[in-house]
Design a protein around this motif. Structure first.
Motif, PDB file in Angstrom:
ATOM      1  N   LEU A 186      15.131  36.194  66.466  1.00 24.54           N
ATOM      2  CA  LEU A 186      15.993  35.967  65.491  1.00 24.54           C
ATOM      3  C   LEU A 186      16.532  34.526  65.709  1.00 24.54           C
ATOM      4  O   LEU A 186      16.511  33.676  64.946  1.00 24.54           O
ATOM      5  CB  LEU A 186      17.109  37.027  65.038  1.00 24.54           C
ATOM      6  N   ILE A 187      17.257  34.554  66.967  1.00 20.67           N
ATOM      7  CA  ILE A 187      17.735  33.274  67.281  1.00 20.67           C
ATOM      8  C   ILE A 187      16.634  32.140  67.389  1.00 20.67           C
ATOM      9  O   ILE A 187      17.083  31.182  67.032  1.00 20.67           O
ATOM     10  CB  ILE A 187      18.476  33.583  68.662  1.00 20.67           C
ATOM     11  N   GLY A 188      15.782  32.510  67.890  1.00 23.93           N
ATOM     12  CA  GLY A 188      14.687  31.214  68.080  1.00 23.93           C
ATOM     13  C   GLY A 188      14.215  30.934  66.806  1.00 23.93           C
ATOM     14  O   GLY A 188      14.114  29.759  66.480  1.00 23.93           O
ATOM     15  N   THR A 189      13.882  31.855  65.903  1.00 26.05           N
ATOM     16  CA  THR A 189      13.550  31.285  64.666  1.00 26.05           C
ATOM     17  C   THR A 189      14.613  30.590  63.705  1.00 26.05           C
ATOM     18  O   THR A 189      14.352  29.555  62.970  1.00 26.05           O
ATOM     19  CB  THR A 189      13.208  32.732  63.663  1.00 26.05           C
ATOM     20  N   THR A 190      15.936  31.123  63.924  1.00 24.41           N
ATOM     21  CA  THR A 190      17.005  30.219  63.200  1.00 24.41           C
ATOM     22  C   THR A 190      17.108  28.861  63.896  1.00 24.41           C
ATOM     23  O   THR A 190      17.357  27.930  63.226  1.00 24.41           O
ATOM     24  CB  THR A 190      18.400  30.898  63.656  1.00 24.41           C
ATOM     25  N   LEU A 191      16.695  28.612  65.312  1.00 20.54           N
ATOM     26  CA  LEU A 191      17.037  27.439  66.028  1.00 20.54           C
ATOM     27  C   LEU A 191      15.744  26.601  65.439  1.00 20.54           C
ATOM     28  O   LEU A 191      16.062  25.319  65.107  1.00 20.54           O
ATOM     29  CB  LEU A 191      16.660  27.480  67.504  1.00 20.54           C
ATOM     30  N   ILE A 192      14.691  26.933  65.146  1.00 18.55           N
ATOM     31  CA  ILE A 192      13.519  26.140  64.434  1.00 18.55           C
ATOM     32  C   ILE A 192      13.776  25.834  62.972  1.00 18.55           C
ATOM     33  O   ILE A 192      13.678  24.776  62.737  1.00 18.55           O
ATOM     34  CB  ILE A 192      12.253  27.078  64.502  1.00 18.55           C
ATOM     35  N   GLY A 230      27.173  33.430  60.261  1.00 14.45           N
ATOM     36  CA  GLY A 230      27.703  34.643  59.784  1.00 14.45           C
ATOM     37  C   GLY A 230      26.732  35.625  59.451  1.00 14.45           C
ATOM     38  O   GLY A 230      26.647  36.865  59.815  1.00 14.45           O
ATOM     39  N   TYR A 231      25.545  34.992  58.758  1.00 14.03           N
ATOM     40  CA  TYR A 231      24.460  36.272  58.279  1.00 14.03           C
ATOM     41  C   TYR A 231      23.727  36.669  59.621  1.00 14.03           C
ATOM     42  O   TYR A 231      23.664  37.958  59.672  1.00 14.03           O
ATOM     43  CB  TYR A 231      23.647  35.465  57.371  1.00 14.03           C
ATOM     44  N   ILE A 232      23.665  35.613  60.486  1.00 14.46           N
ATOM     45  CA  ILE A 232      22.796  36.235  61.472  1.00 14.46           C
ATOM     46  C   ILE A 232      23.706  37.283  62.562  1.00 14.46           C
ATOM     47  O   ILE A 232      23.068  38.278  63.007  1.00 14.46           O
ATOM     48  CB  ILE A 232      22.323  34.730  62.504  1.00 14.46           C
ATOM     49  N   TYR A 233      24.837  36.792  62.830  1.00 11.96           N
ATOM     50  CA  TYR A 233      25.575  37.882  63.613  1.00 11.96           C
ATOM     51  C   TYR A 233      25.863  39.243  62.985  1.00 11.96           C
ATOM     52  O   TYR A 233      26.265  40.235  63.575  1.00 11.96           O
ATOM     53  CB  TYR A 233      26.732  37.139  64.080  1.00 11.96           C
TER      54      TYR A 233
END
Length: 245
Positions: free
Chosen positions: A200-206, A217-220
């Motif tokens: 999830l974090i990797g996809t968000t970084l991309i 906030g949505y991620i966490y």
């Protein structure tokens, strides 16, 4: 030093410091999960040393980047256009780091689901794993450090406050490293959950590298909900074991 003590007399600076410490700790959790999963692949006697080295490198890298704040700020200026998107060095680093994180998390998931597929490589890799783990930690330290420092620059203009916040956050990482890694090792299902967090974090970084802002906030919130569900599963599993015992 006099300037620093003068800053501490301003209530707004204390608010900025508290907020920045919280932000740096939250950003550090992502880094710490990655370090914990990687170091748990090492022999038991090497794990703590690898964690300390990895976290120490994170601190050195963050403080080093703070010394070049003017250069860090320029990393946000566009340098190349890809598919109609103007990308800065920061964007390129986030995309590369995100791709690495997705690749590594996917590889680790495959290993946990089908460990027999890796049995032939485990013995040969054992002698070089420590250096390999440190190298992988260093790559992600760079990605998370740049994201961390740019966040700090956006929240306060005072380098002294940034230094205090970074040192406080890395200290929390250092204290939490062993308990978190041990907890992950004792609970195999947590490993898969943590790896899904890394995906999830990797996809968000991309996505952020390509200019698609995803509210943290949505991620966490999603991560917290998943952790809550897993916590309930662990509680139910332990209750069943107690009844059988």
């Amino acid at each position: 030093m006099e300037t620093f003590f003068a800053l501490l007399q301003d209530p707004a600076v204390w608010v900025a410091l508290a907020t920045l410490v919280v932000m740096e700790v939250v950003l550090g959790i992502d880094n710490l999960i990655f370090i914990s999963i990687l170091t748990n692949r090492l022999p038991v006697e090497s794990r703590e040393r690898a964690r300390r080295i990895g976290i120490g490198l994170a601190l050195i890298m963050r403080l080093g980047l703070l010394a070049t704040v003017a250069w860090i700020v320029r990393l946000t200026e566009p340098v190349v256009t890809i598919l109609g998107n103007e990308l800065s060095w920061k964007d390129l680093i986030l995309i590369a780091g995100g791709l690495f994180l997705v690749w590594k998390a996917t590889k680790e998931i495959h290993h946990h689901v089908d460990p027999a597929d890796h049995e032939d490589t485990m013995v040969g890799a054992a002698t070089s794993t420590f250096a390999g783990v440190i190298g992988q930690i260093l790559i992600l330290d760079l990605v998370f450090s740049i994201d961390s420092i740019i966040t700090a620059v956006g929240m306060t203009p005072h380098v002294e406050i940034m230094v205090v916040a970074v040192v406080a956050a890395v200290t929390v990482m250092l204290v939490a490293a062993n308990p978190l890694a041990n907890f992950i090792e004792r609970n195999p299902t947590i490993v898969m959950l943590a790896l899904s967090f890394l995906l999830l974090i990797g996809t968000t970084l991309i996505a952020e590298g390509f200019g698609v802002h995803v509210p943290k906030g949505y991620i966490y919130a999603a991560m917290a909900f998943s952790a809550l569900v897993e916590g309930l599963n662990m509680w139910a599993r332990n209750a069943r074991l107690r009844r059988k015992g």
